[in-house]
Structures are given as structure tokens and as C-alpha cells.
Write an enzyme that holds these catalytic residues in place. Structure first.
Site, PDB file in Angstrom:
ATOM      1  N   ASP A 177       0.770  -8.895   1.285  1.00  0.00           N
ATOM      2  CA  ASP A 177      -0.822  -8.440   0.963  1.00  0.00           C
ATOM      3  C   ASP A 177      -1.840  -8.541   0.272  1.00  0.00           C
ATOM      4  O   ASP A 177      -1.385  -9.790  -0.326  1.00  0.00           O
ATOM      5  CB  ASP A 177      -0.335  -6.928   0.565  1.00  0.00           C
ATOM      6  CG  ASP A 177      -0.708  -6.016   0.442  1.00  0.00           C
ATOM      7  OD1 ASP A 177      -2.311  -5.575  -0.664  1.00  0.00           O
ATOM      8  OD2 ASP A 177      -0.836  -4.628   0.436  1.00  0.00           O
ATOM      9  N   TYR A 181     -14.071   1.346  10.906  1.00  0.00           N
ATOM     10  CA  TYR A 181     -12.708   1.980  10.792  1.00  0.00           C
ATOM     11  C   TYR A 181     -11.818   1.971  12.420  1.00  0.00           C
ATOM     12  O   TYR A 181     -11.201   1.345  12.411  1.00  0.00           O
ATOM     13  CB  TYR A 181     -12.613   2.604   9.746  1.00  0.00           C
ATOM     14  CG  TYR A 181     -10.530   3.071   9.859  1.00  0.00           C
ATOM     15  CD1 TYR A 181     -10.039   1.985   8.871  1.00  0.00           C
ATOM     16  CD2 TYR A 181     -10.155   3.566  10.038  1.00  0.00           C
ATOM     17  CE1 TYR A 181      -8.522   2.637   8.899  1.00  0.00           C
ATOM     18  CE2 TYR A 181      -9.084   4.573  10.131  1.00  0.00           C
ATOM     19  CZ  TYR A 181      -8.534   3.910   9.351  1.00  0.00           C
ATOM     20  OH  TYR A 181      -7.202   4.257   9.516  1.00  0.00           O
ATOM     21  N   VAL A 202       1.759   3.953   2.129  1.00  0.00           N
ATOM     22  CA  VAL A 202       2.487   3.616   3.736  1.00  0.00           C
ATOM     23  C   VAL A 202       3.678   2.662   3.629  1.00  0.00           C
ATOM     24  O   VAL A 202       4.664   2.696   3.850  1.00  0.00           O
ATOM     25  CB  VAL A 202       2.131   4.181   4.411  1.00  0.00           C
ATOM     26  CG1 VAL A 202       2.825   3.906   5.436  1.00  0.00           C
ATOM     27  CG2 VAL A 202       0.579   5.213   5.197  1.00  0.00           C
ATOM     28  N   THR A 216      -5.923  -2.679  -1.868  1.00  0.00           N
ATOM     29  CA  THR A 216      -6.103  -1.028  -1.729  1.00  0.00           C
ATOM     30  C   THR A 216      -4.492  -1.067  -2.464  1.00  0.00           C
ATOM     31  O   THR A 216      -3.875   0.334  -2.977  1.00  0.00           O
ATOM     32  CB  THR A 216      -6.481  -0.380  -1.001  1.00  0.00           C
ATOM     33  OG1 THR A 216      -5.401  -0.746   0.243  1.00  0.00           O
ATOM     34  CG2 THR A 216      -7.858  -0.270  -0.513  1.00  0.00           C
ATOM     35  N   GLN A 232      -1.253  -9.869  29.288  1.00  0.00           N
ATOM     36  CA  GLN A 232      -1.368 -11.372  29.088  1.00  0.00           C
ATOM     37  C   GLN A 232      -0.024 -12.671  28.598  1.00  0.00           C
ATOM     38  O   GLN A 232       0.258 -13.382  28.927  1.00  0.00           O
ATOM     39  CB  GLN A 232      -2.511 -11.761  28.504  1.00  0.00           C
ATOM     40  CG  GLN A 232      -3.261 -13.061  29.039  1.00  0.00           C
ATOM     41  CD  GLN A 232      -4.871 -13.818  28.438  1.00  0.00           C
ATOM     42  OE1 GLN A 232      -5.236 -13.129  28.256  1.00  0.00           O
ATOM     43  NE2 GLN A 232      -4.729 -14.731  27.997  1.00  0.00           N
ATOM     44  N   GLY A 281       0.604  -0.645   0.082  1.00  0.00           N
ATOM     45  CA  GLY A 281      -0.126  -0.212   0.346  1.00  0.00           C
ATOM     46  C   GLY A 281       0.716   1.342  -0.492  1.00  0.00           C
ATOM     47  O   GLY A 281       2.311   0.788  -0.404  1.00  0.00           O
TER      48      GLY A 281
HETATM   49  N1  LIG Z   1      -2.058   7.115   5.184  1.00  0.00           N
HETATM   50  C1  LIG Z   1      -2.864   8.203   6.148  1.00  0.00           C
HETATM   51  O1  LIG Z   1      -3.142   8.917   6.114  1.00  0.00           O
HETATM   52  C2  LIG Z   1      -2.839   6.534   7.750  1.00  0.00           C
HETATM   53  C3  LIG Z   1      -3.713   7.732   8.887  1.00  0.00           C
HETATM   54  C4  LIG Z   1      -4.366   7.037   9.927  1.00  0.00           C
HETATM   55  C5  LIG Z   1      -3.552   5.905   9.737  1.00  0.00           C
HETATM   56  N2  LIG Z   1      -3.005   4.833   8.717  1.00  0.00           N
HETATM   57  C6  LIG Z   1      -3.019   3.287   8.672  1.00  0.00           C
HETATM   58  O2  LIG Z   1      -1.857   3.261   7.703  1.00  0.00           O
HETATM   59  C7  LIG Z   1      -1.601   1.733   7.597  1.00  0.00           C
HETATM   60  C8  LIG Z   1      -1.524   2.198   5.707  1.00  0.00           C
HETATM   61  O3  LIG Z   1      -3.023   2.860   5.556  1.00  0.00           O
HETATM   62  P1  LIG Z   1      -2.274   3.684   4.174  1.00  0.00           P
HETATM   63  O4  LIG Z   1      -2.159   4.419   4.254  1.00  0.00           O
HETATM   64  O5  LIG Z   1      -0.617   2.452   3.559  1.00  0.00           O
HETATM   65  O6  LIG Z   1      -3.580   2.480   3.154  1.00  0.00           O
HETATM   66  P2  LIG Z   1      -3.503   1.962   1.477  1.00  0.00           P
HETATM   67  O7  LIG Z   1      -4.579   1.440   1.969  1.00  0.00           O
HETATM   68  O8  LIG Z   1      -2.590   2.483   0.772  1.00  0.00           O
HETATM   69  O9  LIG Z   1      -2.459   0.246   2.486  1.00  0.00           O
HETATM   70  C9  LIG Z   1      -2.697  -0.803   3.771  1.00  0.00           C
HETATM   71  C10 LIG Z   1      -2.811  -2.066   2.516  1.00  0.00           C
HETATM   72  O10 LIG Z   1      -3.445  -3.141   3.122  1.00  0.00           O
HETATM   73  C11 LIG Z   1      -3.350  -4.222   2.324  1.00  0.00           C
HETATM   74  N3  LIG Z   1      -4.752  -5.010   2.794  1.00  0.00           N
HETATM   75  C12 LIG Z   1      -5.783  -4.458   3.283  1.00  0.00           C
HETATM   76  N4  LIG Z   1      -6.622  -5.332   4.198  1.00  0.00           N
HETATM   77  C13 LIG Z   1      -5.652  -6.490   3.738  1.00  0.00           C
HETATM   78  C14 LIG Z   1      -5.487  -7.584   4.069  1.00  0.00           C
HETATM   79  N5  LIG Z   1      -7.204  -8.297   4.734  1.00  0.00           N
HETATM   80  N6  LIG Z   1      -4.680  -8.853   3.817  1.00  0.00           N
HETATM   81  C15 LIG Z   1      -3.708  -8.266   3.536  1.00  0.00           C
HETATM   82  N7  LIG Z   1      -3.635  -6.988   3.331  1.00  0.00           N
HETATM   83  C16 LIG Z   1      -4.459  -5.988   3.451  1.00  0.00           C
HETATM   84  C17 LIG Z   1      -4.216  -3.730   1.165  1.00  0.00           C
HETATM   85  O11 LIG Z   1      -4.143  -3.985  -0.112  1.00  0.00           O
HETATM   86  C18 LIG Z   1      -3.292  -2.369   1.294  1.00  0.00           C
HETATM   87  O12 LIG Z   1      -1.743  -2.117   0.785  1.00  0.00           O
HETATM   88  C19 LIG Z   1      -3.201   1.405   7.312  1.00  0.00           C
HETATM   89  O13 LIG Z   1      -3.054   0.466   8.803  1.00  0.00           O
HETATM   90  C20 LIG Z   1      -4.299   2.919   7.983  1.00  0.00           C
HETATM   91  O14 LIG Z   1      -4.988   2.423   8.469  1.00  0.00           O
HETATM   92  C21 LIG Z   1      -2.768   5.560   7.443  1.00  0.00           C
END
Ligand SMILES: NC(=O)c1ccc[n+]([C@@H]2O[C@H](COP(=O)([O-])OP(=O)(O)OC[C@H]3O[C@@H](n4cnc5c(N)ncnc54)[C@H](O)[C@@H]3O)[C@@H](O)[C@H]2O)c1
EC number: 4.1.1.35
Length: 415
Positions: free
Chosen positions: A117, A229, A98, A121, A246, A96
Site C-alpha cells: 500500500d 476512475y 476493504v 487513502t 495472450q 484500505g
Molecule cells: N468501497 C466500495 O464501495 C467499492 C466499490 C467498488 C469498487 N471498490 C474497489 O475496491 C478497492 C478497495 O476500495 P476501498 O473502498 O477499500 O478503498 P480505499 O481507498 O479504502 O482503499 C484503497 C487502498 O489502495 C491504496 N492505494 C491507492 N493507490 C495506490 C497505489 N498507487 N499504490 C499502492 N496502494 C494504493 C490506498 O492507500 C488504500 O489503502 C478499490 O479498487 C475500489 O475501486 C470499492
């Protein structure tokens, strides 16, 4: 015989001879093609297939492919780490936005990185520059299913992050954040790994205190459209601390505020992508009254790595404490893009927090971390990325339009 000769040739490679060898490789390919054409014809004519010829044909072709890959595959520079310092690191959601930047950082630091992954997304393009590297592995796997591998650290990022994506299938979002987190904590317990959870500022909901420090418990609507979420991440945090107390699992929890940068989703429905896309396409910039400002992906990645390697087990905010009005922010993006778009005001989406600002005193004090990339510099990089993506997608006849966050109508798939 031919195979051995070619292999000797490959081992003698040095960069100055690259062009010559590439030419030889191409010539070899042409010869192989002609050879296999003649072979096929003679097989058809004789009506019989010799297994040895087939094997020779396949091995010649694979040698050709490996010769080409010697010349064409280039990886970003990677530090050498001794066995003692090199860690085996799992990044869930590593394809993804980040996760792929985190992958780059940890790979370049010399660690062994396994990305897991399900590509909901994320996309392979984000990490394709590492495919084939000896320190890198990409596994197509859904974290809702258990995973058995040997690792030292787990960065647990798997979860859709933007409102349109996490509202698309709320049940799946809940499963990913609950069952997925349980599975990763189970893995951490089994192999004695440290786990960092990518939590979110959404755990504060629509906050009643401003700015938000880590000891604020939040104000979340548990049955609103964002609850899958927000509550999913709150439970994920609870699970981390249950496993810590635990089972003695070492946990780190990062509460991440809005982040932006290259590889972010074009249609993620949040201000940065909306404004840049609108400005680049000459459409009106649609502005709500929100005041939260994003920070740049490399700052976040540095914060995550600092937190993982610290001894801070309680939650830590990572975000940008600067405040601007959203109008100033829209104006800045418009100017950086050089766009003539108008600015229009919109009403807010349901449960969208009105004010959000991280208190990052803890990160500063305990991790020595704060965002350092100037907003304009980060925005210019994101604009450059969006421009390229638009060109790429236009060539493929697909023009994304920014969409406000909304719930998908009708039944969604649950898996
Ligand atoms: N980008 C931000 O502004 C932001 C802010 C707060 C928290 N976060 C957290 O950081 C993390 C990464 O965010 P991001 O912006 O890169 O989002 P993103 O959607 O680009 O990346 C998420 C990744 O997780 C993968 N994924 C989703 N469900 C999955 C599953 N069941 N099994 C395996 N892979 C799965 C997706 O394919 C994707 O590659 C997330 O946990 C998000 O909640 C991001």
C-alpha cells in the site's frame, strides 16, 4: 550474562506468571536506565567510550523490548494450515477499507498475507493488529512501480474508491488503475499467480438498463469528472482479459457495488458516511434522489474470496440488490443513531448515476454467494465505528465534515 539469564526467564513464561514477569521486566528497565545513566556519566568523566559497554547496553534494551512484546502483543486467532493448503497472498491496497477486512479474513484463515500500500487513502491503523505476526508483511509501495515478490494469489485492490479521493488527482488515479494493474498482471504472469481485480459497478456508468447484469456494456462519459476512475477500471478489466488470452494468466474480476462498514472513510462523500456523520453531529441529512443501497464489508470479503477460489473467470457483480428510496435509508440511519437531524434534498453531482442495482444471479448461481448481513446490523456496526472515530478525532482536535464530491481546484501533483 544478564542477557542469557533474562532469555531463560522469557522461555519459562506461562500466562499465569505474566503479571509477575511484567513487574520483573519493568524493574529490569528501571535498573537498565539507572545503569546506562551511570555508564554515560562515567564515560563522560573518563572521556572514553568502550564499544563493548555500548553493545551490552543496546542488547539489554532490545531484550527488554522483546520481553514487553511477549506480554503485550496479542493477535486475533489464526487457523493452522499445512504447507500444502497455506497460500502466499498479496493484497494491493490492503491497508484500505476493504483490503484491511480481506487481510483479517485471509490471516485468520491461516494464509501468509503481504499487504502492499502507498497509504494514499489507507492507513497503518487498519492492519496494525497484524504487524509482527509471522504470517504477515506490510510493504510501503506504489503499484505504479513494478514489484518483485513470490506469491500464489493477488487481490488487486489498490485504487482510491470514493469520488473525492479519486477526483483529487485524476492522472494518478488513471496511472494506478492502468500502469498499476499492468504491473500486477506482469507479476502474476511471472510467478504463475492468480489475480483478482477489484473492479466496480462504475464500469456501467449511468446505466440505461436496470438492474445491471454482467453482460451490460455500460454507459460511461469518457471525459466527465468520474472518467479517471470509471474508464481506469474499464481499461483494467480489458488488461486482465488480454493477459488471460495472450499469456494464460488466471484472472477473476469482481464488479463491486457500494460497500460500507467499519474502517470506511469518514469523508468519502457517499451516502452512508454522509448520513451517519450528519446524524451523529446533529446536522441535516442531505439527500439526493439516488436509489442504490450499499452492502456490508464482510459480505463483500466473503464474495471476493469465493470468487478468487472459483473457476469463474468472467466478471461477477457483488452487491446488494435490495431497493429502498434514499429517503427511507436516511430515515433508518437517523433512527438508528437516535438523531433529531432534519432531512434536506440536494441536487445531484455531475455524472452521478441515477439508478444502480446489481443483478446478482450469476454470483448466486456460480459462487453460491449473496449478501447475508441485515442492513440494520451492518449500519449499527458502522455507526459504532463512526462514533469512536469522532471521539478519537475530537481528542486530536479534528472534526471531519461530510463533503460533496467535487474536483480539486488548481493544479494537482502528478506522480
Ligand atoms: N468501497 C466500495 O464501495 C467499492 C466499490 C467498488 C469498487 N471498490 C474497489 O475496491 C478497492 C478497495 O476500495 P476501498 O473502498 O477499500 O478503498 P480505499 O481507498 O479504502 O482503499 C484503497 C487502498 O489502495 C491504496 N492505494 C491507492 N493507490 C495506490 C497505489 N498507487 N499504490 C499502492 N496502494 C494504493 C490506498 O492507500 C488504500 O489503502 C478499490 O479498487 C475500489 O475501486 C470499492
Amino acid at each position: 550474562m544478564v542477557s542469557k539469564a533474562l532469555l531463560r526467564l522469557v522461555s519459562a513464561v506461562n500466562r499465569r506468571r505474566m503479571k509477575l514477569l511484567l513487574g520483573i521486566a519493568l524493574l529490569a528497565y528501571v535498573l537498565i536506565s539507572v545503569y546506562s545513566f551511570l555508564l554515560n556519566r562515567s564515560i563522560q568523566e573518563n572521556g572514553e567510550l568502550k564499544i563493548e559497554s555500548k553493545i551490552e547496553e543496546v542488547s539489554l534494551f532490545s531484550i527488554f523490548v522483546s520481553i514487553l512484546s511477549v506480554f503485550t502483543q496479542k493477535y486475533p486467532p489464526v487457523k493452522f494450515l499445512s504447507e500444502k493448503d497455506r497460500k502466499r497472498i498479496l493484497i494491493t491496497g490492503g491497508a484500505g477499507f476493504v483490503g484491511s477486512h480481506l487481510t483479517d479474513k485471509l490471516m485468520m484463515d491461516g494464509h501468509e498475507v503481504t499487504v502492499v500500500d502507498n497509504f494514499f487513502t489507507g492507513r497503518k491503523r487498519n492492519v496494525e493488529h497484524w504487524i509482527g505476526h509471522e504470517n504477515f508483511e506490510l510493504i510501503n509501495h506504489d503499484v505504479v512501480e513494478p514489484l518483485y515478490i513470490e506469491v500464489d494469489q493477488i487481490y488487486h485492490l489498490a485504487s482510491p474508491a470514493s469520488p473525492p479521493n479519486y477526483m483529487y488527482n485524476p492522472i494518478k488515479t488513471l496511472k494506478t488503475n492502468t500502469i498499476g494493474t499492468l504491473n500486477m498482471l506482469g507479476l502474476a504472469k511471472r510467478v504463475g499467480a492468480r489475480l483478482l481485480l477489484a473492479s466496480t459497478s462504475e464500469v456501467y456508468g449511468d446505466p440505461e438498463v436496470h438492474p445491471q447484469s454482467e453482460d451490460y456494456w455500460g454507459h460511461v462519459n469518457p471525459i466527465g469528472p468520474r472518467a479517471c476512475y470509471d474508464e481506469g477500471k474499464r481499461v483494467a478489466e480489458t488488461m486482465c482479459y488480454a493477459y488471460m488470452k495472450q499469456e494464460g494468466v488466471e484472472v477473476r474480476v469482481a464488479r463491486i457495488f457500494n460497500t460500507f462498514g467499519p474502517r470506511m472513510h469518514m469523508n468519502d462523500g457517499r451516502v452512508v458516511s454522509n448520513f451517519i456523520l450528519q446524524a451523529l453531529q446533529g446536522e441535516p441529512l442531505t439527500v439526493g434522489s439516488l436509489t442504490r443501497l450499499p452492502f456490508f464489508s464482510s459480505d463483500l470479503v466473503n464474495g471476493l474470496v469465493a470468487l478468487m477460489n472459483s473457476n469463474v473467470s468472467s466478471p461477477v457483480n457483488l452487491g446488494n440488490p435490495e431497493e429502498h428510496t434514499i429517503l427511507e435509508f436516511a430515515q433508518l440511519i437517523k433512527n438508528l443513531v437516535g438523531s433529531g437531524s432534519e432531512i434536506q434534498f440536494l441536487s445531484e453531482a455531475q455524472d452521478d448515476p441515477q439508478k444502480r442495482k446489481p443483478d446478482i444471479k450469476k454470483a448466486k448461481l456460480m459462487l453460491g454467494w449473496e449478501p447475508v448481513v441485515p442492513l440494520e446490523e451492518g449500519l449499527n456496526k458502522a455507526i459504532h465505528y463512526f462514533r469512536k472515530e469522532l471521539e478519537y478525532q475530537a481528542n486530536n482536535q479534528y472534526i471531519p465534515k461530510p463533503k460533496p464530491a467535487r474536483i480539486k481546484k488548481g493544479r494537482t501533483r502528478h506522480n
